[in-house]
Design a protein around this motif. Structure first.
Motif, mmCIF file in Angstrom:
data_model
loop_
_atom_site.group_PDB
_atom_site.id
_atom_site.type_symbol
_atom_site.label_atom_id
_atom_site.label_comp_id
_atom_site.label_asym_id
_atom_site.label_seq_id
_atom_site.Cartn_x
_atom_site.Cartn_y
_atom_site.Cartn_z
ATOM 1 N N CYS A 82 18.413 -42.018 42.791
ATOM 2 C CA CYS A 82 18.664 -43.144 43.695
ATOM 3 C C CYS A 82 19.153 -44.360 42.920
ATOM 4 O O CYS A 82 18.698 -44.607 41.792
ATOM 5 C CB CYS A 82 17.394 -43.541 44.434
ATOM 6 N N LEU A 83 20.029 -45.121 43.539
ATOM 7 C CA LEU A 83 20.401 -46.422 43.003
ATOM 8 C C LEU A 83 19.624 -47.479 43.774
ATOM 9 O O LEU A 83 19.537 -47.418 45.008
ATOM 10 C CB LEU A 83 21.904 -46.681 43.136
ATOM 11 N N GLY A 84 19.031 -48.426 43.041
ATOM 12 C CA GLY A 84 18.296 -49.522 43.686
ATOM 13 C C GLY A 84 19.171 -50.747 43.755
ATOM 14 O O GLY A 84 20.077 -50.930 42.921
ATOM 15 N N TYR A 112 18.282 -47.389 38.417
ATOM 16 C CA TYR A 112 18.170 -45.978 38.801
ATOM 17 C C TYR A 112 16.694 -45.628 38.975
ATOM 18 O O TYR A 112 15.860 -46.030 38.169
ATOM 19 C CB TYR A 112 18.749 -45.059 37.712
ATOM 20 N N PHE A 113 16.402 -44.882 40.022
ATOM 21 C CA PHE A 113 15.029 -44.373 40.177
ATOM 22 C C PHE A 113 15.115 -43.030 40.878
ATOM 23 O O PHE A 113 16.215 -42.569 41.213
ATOM 24 C CB PHE A 113 14.144 -45.366 40.948
ATOM 25 N N SER A 114 13.985 -42.366 41.060
ATOM 26 C CA SER A 114 14.066 -41.074 41.733
ATOM 27 C C SER A 114 13.069 -40.994 42.866
ATOM 28 O O SER A 114 12.121 -41.771 42.961
ATOM 29 C CB SER A 114 13.881 -39.925 40.744
ATOM 30 N N TYR A 139 12.773 -48.967 56.273
ATOM 31 C CA TYR A 139 13.910 -48.041 56.374
ATOM 32 C C TYR A 139 15.024 -48.531 55.459
ATOM 33 O O TYR A 139 15.113 -49.730 55.157
ATOM 34 C CB TYR A 139 14.421 -48.009 57.832
ATOM 35 N N GLU A 140 15.872 -47.624 55.006
ATOM 36 C CA GLU A 140 17.048 -47.977 54.209
ATOM 37 C C GLU A 140 18.145 -46.951 54.493
ATOM 38 O O GLU A 140 18.048 -45.808 54.042
ATOM 39 C CB GLU A 140 16.729 -47.955 52.700
ATOM 40 N N ALA A 141 19.183 -47.345 55.209
ATOM 41 C CA ALA A 141 20.318 -46.449 55.448
ATOM 42 C C ALA A 141 21.156 -46.338 54.179
ATOM 43 O O ALA A 141 21.484 -47.354 53.563
ATOM 44 C CB ALA A 141 21.174 -46.999 56.588
ATOM 45 N N GLU A 142 21.464 -45.097 53.796
ATOM 46 C CA GLU A 142 22.208 -44.916 52.538
ATOM 47 C C GLU A 142 23.226 -43.779 52.643
ATOM 48 O O GLU A 142 22.975 -42.753 53.271
ATOM 49 C CB GLU A 142 21.239 -44.584 51.392
ATOM 50 N N LEU A 143 24.337 -43.976 51.957
ATOM 51 C CA LEU A 143 25.302 -42.898 51.751
ATOM 52 C C LEU A 143 24.828 -42.054 50.572
ATOM 53 O O LEU A 143 24.509 -42.591 49.508
ATOM 54 C CB LEU A 143 26.686 -43.483 51.431
ATOM 55 N N ASN A 170 17.918 -41.685 55.081
ATOM 56 C CA ASN A 170 17.070 -42.859 55.254
ATOM 57 C C ASN A 170 16.072 -42.851 54.105
ATOM 58 O O ASN A 170 15.216 -41.969 54.028
ATOM 59 C CB ASN A 170 16.363 -42.798 56.619
ATOM 60 N N ASP A 171 16.224 -43.812 53.196
ATOM 61 C CA ASP A 171 15.320 -43.908 52.031
ATOM 62 C C ASP A 171 14.055 -44.642 52.491
ATOM 63 O O ASP A 171 13.826 -45.797 52.160
ATOM 64 C CB ASP A 171 16.035 -44.657 50.900
ATOM 65 N N VAL A 172 13.250 -43.929 53.284
ATOM 66 C CA VAL A 172 12.028 -44.518 53.845
ATOM 67 C C VAL A 172 11.103 -44.937 52.702
ATOM 68 O O VAL A 172 10.964 -44.212 51.709
ATOM 69 C CB VAL A 172 11.324 -43.515 54.786
ATOM 70 N N GLY A 187 5.917 -44.912 46.130
ATOM 71 C CA GLY A 187 6.195 -45.535 47.426
ATOM 72 C C GLY A 187 7.444 -45.026 48.120
ATOM 73 O O GLY A 187 7.685 -45.301 49.291
ATOM 74 N N LYS A 188 8.256 -44.273 47.375
ATOM 75 C CA LYS A 188 9.496 -43.716 47.933
ATOM 76 C C LYS A 188 9.355 -42.230 48.274
ATOM 77 O O LYS A 188 10.257 -41.662 48.881
ATOM 78 C CB LYS A 188 10.620 -43.853 46.888
ATOM 79 N N SER A 189 8.251 -41.620 47.809
ATOM 80 C CA SER A 189 8.211 -40.151 47.776
ATOM 81 C C SER A 189 7.163 -39.517 48.682
ATOM 82 O O SER A 189 6.896 -38.318 48.569
ATOM 83 C CB SER A 189 7.954 -39.680 46.334
HETATM 84 MG MG MG Z 1 17.073 -47.078 48.661
#
Ligand code: MG
Length: 294
Positions: A82-84, A112-114, A139-143, A170-172, A187-189
């Motif tokens: 993921c790019l932050g 960068y994170f995962s 929520y985070e809408a991402e390509l 969606n990077d919830v 918190g992302k996983s």
């Molecule tokens: Mg994100």
């Protein structure tokens, strides 16, 4: 073409969406991961031709409305890269939420994170609220860019050749869990934090570099509204940088960051709650729509 994964009679299958958008034509791969790893250029060309056939000429054609779509890659082979803070306006709202000064003239260094995904949520599936762990569900809408062949020491002119296609994620995020542990991983996983879909659009359908409108809505209200031309680090830059030191294997998903308008960006913050429905929309791909459940 649009490639998707679906369930029919209890079996997970991979298919191509008909050009008219109403039918799904099964293709002979055990999973999307297998397709990405093994389909040669000629196989992909044949699938694109299949998509253009009328449904009555295709064996086992099924109506899209009669099947259950699941995430195009339900179980990614590795954590998602993921790019932050990859849009300037989101960097500003993030800094405001965390009460840090946002220095516009600070040197640009990509975050960068995962994100771990044991099982991706279906395009119209439910997102668990994890109320025991978070009261800041966001929520985070991402390509998402999907790597099509192993990428190592990629030169700028080779970048497009390593792209398989694109999808929506969606990077919830549980914000207090993201920010409470120094690293964002936990918190992302959480289980159910990664809706992906509704399908993969292969790279030939989207002009490079992608300049696509990207939006999210919560209960129909527009929250995020931007364009992927506004990346701080574009596809060429991150692929060249990351592949210098690590191989990005075929099938890797790279989430390119989210624009402003997430819940933490509001004053006061406006987080998701049980019963909310969040939709992420990207021009040329489609949308995913997910309900928050207990
Ligand atoms: Mg994100």
């Amino acid at each position: 073409m649009k490639l998707l994964t679906y369930v029919e009679n209890g079996m997970e299958k991979v298919g191509v969406l008909s050009a008219c958008g109403a039918y799904v034509y099964p293709v002979n791969y055990a999973s999307m991961n297998e397709l990405i790893k093994n389909a040669c250029p000629n196989c992909l060309k044949n699938m694109a031709e299949l998509a253009n056939k009328p449904h009555n000429e295709v064996e086992n054609a099924v109506l899209l409305e009669n099947i259950q779509l699941i995430a195009p890659i339900p179980e990614p082979m590795q954590d998602i890269v993921c790019l932050g803070v990859n849009y300037a306006d989101h960097a500003e709202e993030s800094a405001r939420f965390k009460k840090q000064a946002y220095a516009k003239d600070s040197p640009k260094q990509t975050v960068y994170f995962s994100k771990r995904v044991n099982r991706a949520v279906a395009p119209y599936g439910d997102i668990p609220a994890h109320e025991d762990l978070t009261s800041q569900l966001d929520y985070e809408a991402e390509l998402v860019v999907i790597i099509g062949k192993d990428a190592k020491n990629v030169r700028p002119e080779e970048v497009q050749d390593h792209i398989f296609g694109y999808t929506i994620m969606n990077d919830v995020t549980a914000r207090e869990v993201q920010n409470g542990h120094k690293q964002w991983y936990f918190g992302k996983s959480l289980d159910g934090f990664t809706p992906i879909g509704p399908w993969i659009v292969t790279k030939d359908e989207i002009a490079y570099p992608p300049q696509l409108n990207i939006q999210s809505k919560v209960n129909g209200e527009l929250r995020q509204n931007s364009n992927t031309s506004l990346f701080l680090t574009n596809i060429e830059e991150w692929m060249v940088e990351l592949s210098q030191g690590m191989t990005l294997k075929a099938g890797t998903l790279v989430a390119t960051g989210t624009p402003a308008g997430v819940g933490m960006g509001f004053v006061p913050p406006n987080f998701l709650k049980v019963g909310d429905e969040v939709e992420c929309i990207i021009e040329g791909i489609g949308s995913i729509r997910n309900k928050i459940v207990k």
